[in-house]
Design an enzyme around this catalytic site. Sequence first.
Site, short mmCIF file in Angstrom:
data_model
loop_
_atom_site.label_atom_id
_atom_site.label_comp_id
_atom_site.label_asym_id
_atom_site.label_seq_id
_atom_site.Cartn_x
_atom_site.Cartn_y
_atom_site.Cartn_z
CB THR A 159 -0.89 0.03 1.26
OG1 THR A 159 -0.06 0.35 2.38
CG2 THR A 159 -1.57 -1.29 1.51
CB CYS A 160 0.45 4.84 -0.40
SG CYS A 160 -1.14 4.99 0.37
NE ARG A 205 0.86 -1.37 7.11
CZ ARG A 205 1.56 -1.29 8.24
NH1 ARG A 205 2.57 -2.12 8.47
NH2 ARG A 205 1.25 -0.39 9.14
CG HIS A 209 3.20 -6.97 11.65
ND1 HIS A 209 3.38 -5.69 12.10
CD2 HIS A 209 3.23 -6.91 10.30
CE1 HIS A 209 3.52 -4.89 11.06
NE2 HIS A 209 3.43 -5.61 9.96
CD GLU A 241 -6.29 2.75 6.76
OE1 GLU A 241 -7.11 2.79 5.85
OE2 GLU A 241 -5.26 2.07 6.72
CD GLN A 292 -4.73 -0.25 1.00
OE1 GLN A 292 -4.44 -0.31 2.19
NE2 GLN A 292 -4.43 0.80 0.25
#
Lengths: 442, 281
Positions: free
Chosen positions: A49-50, A52, A97, A112, A118
Amino acid sequence: MDLVCIGLSHKNCPVEIREKIAFSESALSQALVKMREIDGLRECFVLSTCNRVELYGRGFLGIEESLVRFLADFHELEGCAYRSYLYQYRGREVAEHLFRVASGLESLVVGENEIYGQIRRAFRLANELGSLDSILYQLIERALRAGKRVRSETKISEGAVSVSSIAVELAEKIFGKLTGERVLILGTGKMSELTMKHLVKAGAGEITVASRTYERALELSQKHGAKPIGFDGWLSALRTSDIVISSTSAPHSIVKFEDVKAMMIARRHKPLFFIDIAVPRDVEPRVGEIDDVYLYDIDDLKTVSEENLHLRKKEISKCEAIVEHELELFDQWYEFLEAGPVIQKLTAYFDDIVKTEMTKATSKFKGKERELETLIQKIKAGLLHIPIEELKESAKTGSIERYLETLHSLFRLEEHGPTETKNEKKTSERDDPSASFTKAHS
Amino acid sequence: MELTTFLLFTVMGLYFLAFVLFVMEFVSTERKHFRWANRFVEVGFLAHTLLIFAQTFSVSRTVPSTFHFPVTTLGEASGFFAWSLAFVYLILLRRRKSETFGLVLAPVLVLFLIPAFFPYRANPNLQKHFHDGYFLLHILSAFFGYASFALSFIASALYLTLDRALKRKVPFTSYHKFPSLEGLERFIFRTILWGLLLLGFAIVSGALWTKSAFNTFILREPKSIASLLTWGAYLVIIYFHELRQAKGKRIVLVSLGAFVLVLFTFLGTSMFQTGLHVGAW
């Protein structure tokens, strides 16, 4: 657990590095295919993603290095100082995690929802490409479940936090569900474009764009099906608008108190919502004092965002309890995997005995072989039911090893059935290690 | 315990439980109590209907050949008004229910039931007119009309609260369960429209009744004149809202002010102690 994860995120890695390592949607499939070729890596999954980039897999100690090398080779990162930003997780840490990531607890904006979608998309892709098998499949599925629970059982996702979604929320409080409200854009800044997109998605109707540079108004209008006007026409456009997004770079306010006051009389006090995201402000603060005019500037929107974020943060402990519970369930499932080969051997042990006795008694049951077979299977299922349930229970308490040893020595299981290793077993049974037993008896 | 007292306690208990659930709903993030809260109002309304029947027939039974309608004392009239409020909310405005609205309405219903526990002097003049159909229609439509105006008043109060919250930029969480301003405005003027129709019907049926009973279309009494004034005031409001497109806070404030006329017509005129409407709340 032989789970492994390497990655980097917004927490410590600057965007210049993240954008070099991120996988575009088209590159993701290619990356998964190449990753599968890594020696010793069983199952793989990429989340990009932007905020991670993370590679997940299963393999023995040292596989982490191969994953780092893969990342460097795939993106041709020679000379890029990315290594110091990489984090690594192994075993249970990986599960913890991913569960936290799916729950939005590791996101830049806590709680969020985007990350959930995603992960789901990445999961679907990896599954379609055959990169997943038993463990990772279960891990991601359970992480998504944790994410879903966290969002439905706590307030972690409540209250908008981005400027554009706050604007939509406020607009809906004024106008109700947006159904064709007219939007006027003053200035063509990135933020106003984003806010406009959100409003349109929520149901706003006709959009008018006014900019000092008509070409920019035209460009933005063409992009979003809006109507461009010259900047001198904004005041007359205001009369028919319901929502105004202002983000010009004017050094002084352009929307004056007197103009709006007169306009409101002409509008017969139909509510008007100003979103002023310009610095310095475009709308005179006094405008907000006029009846039926609601004015929110960038600071007001930020205050709303901070309040909502504060509320979200108060929910974190509740979310962590849910994540912990889901992790325990995953642990139990994983522990029970060990019982798989033993159950298979135990079944084989019973099958051997039945086969021997059946051969001896065939002549006595001539013509009734099917009924006999059914009866035998039922007896076998009855005999194995309690031991299997006990094994499941012991997996919860972590005492499964002792039971497995006892079963081995009581029934001399080494002499029976297939001698699969634990890992081979795991890849052949995705959901339940007792599946082979159930299948045999269904 | 008498049946009417038992029913009165039941109705009050149900409305109160609905109120508790509306409070829980309002402070919770999920919509898990809303359905049950509305159910309690609905069941409360059914029990309330039974109470009105019981009140009607208990008097009619004790004094044979008389028909009693439970609006002759302040207690009865107040209880009947609560029933009318619940009726308008549940039946006429069934699609416009909201948790915030229920939160305000439920305690109002409880409050209007309280006078029913106390004895009040009945108006003996009314009893003999209960057999007249026009008279009954007049009473029923007047109560429903007042109930509609009361609901519009509640919605107006909510509108102004939300407007203030948005203007003062108070935390969103404190008003996130409120309906939107536009939704509230629609509700206000829908209830006013219903109120106008019902009060208009009450005025016409009242005129027909006085014509048959007293040979005049209008009784020159404070209540009759105040009713006409109230009706006229709301007609002007509707005219400005619907035909002149007047929107927003000001027209809502005017409608809020008009409710003072309703209160005067419903309660205040009884203080003049003259005419047939004395004690007819």
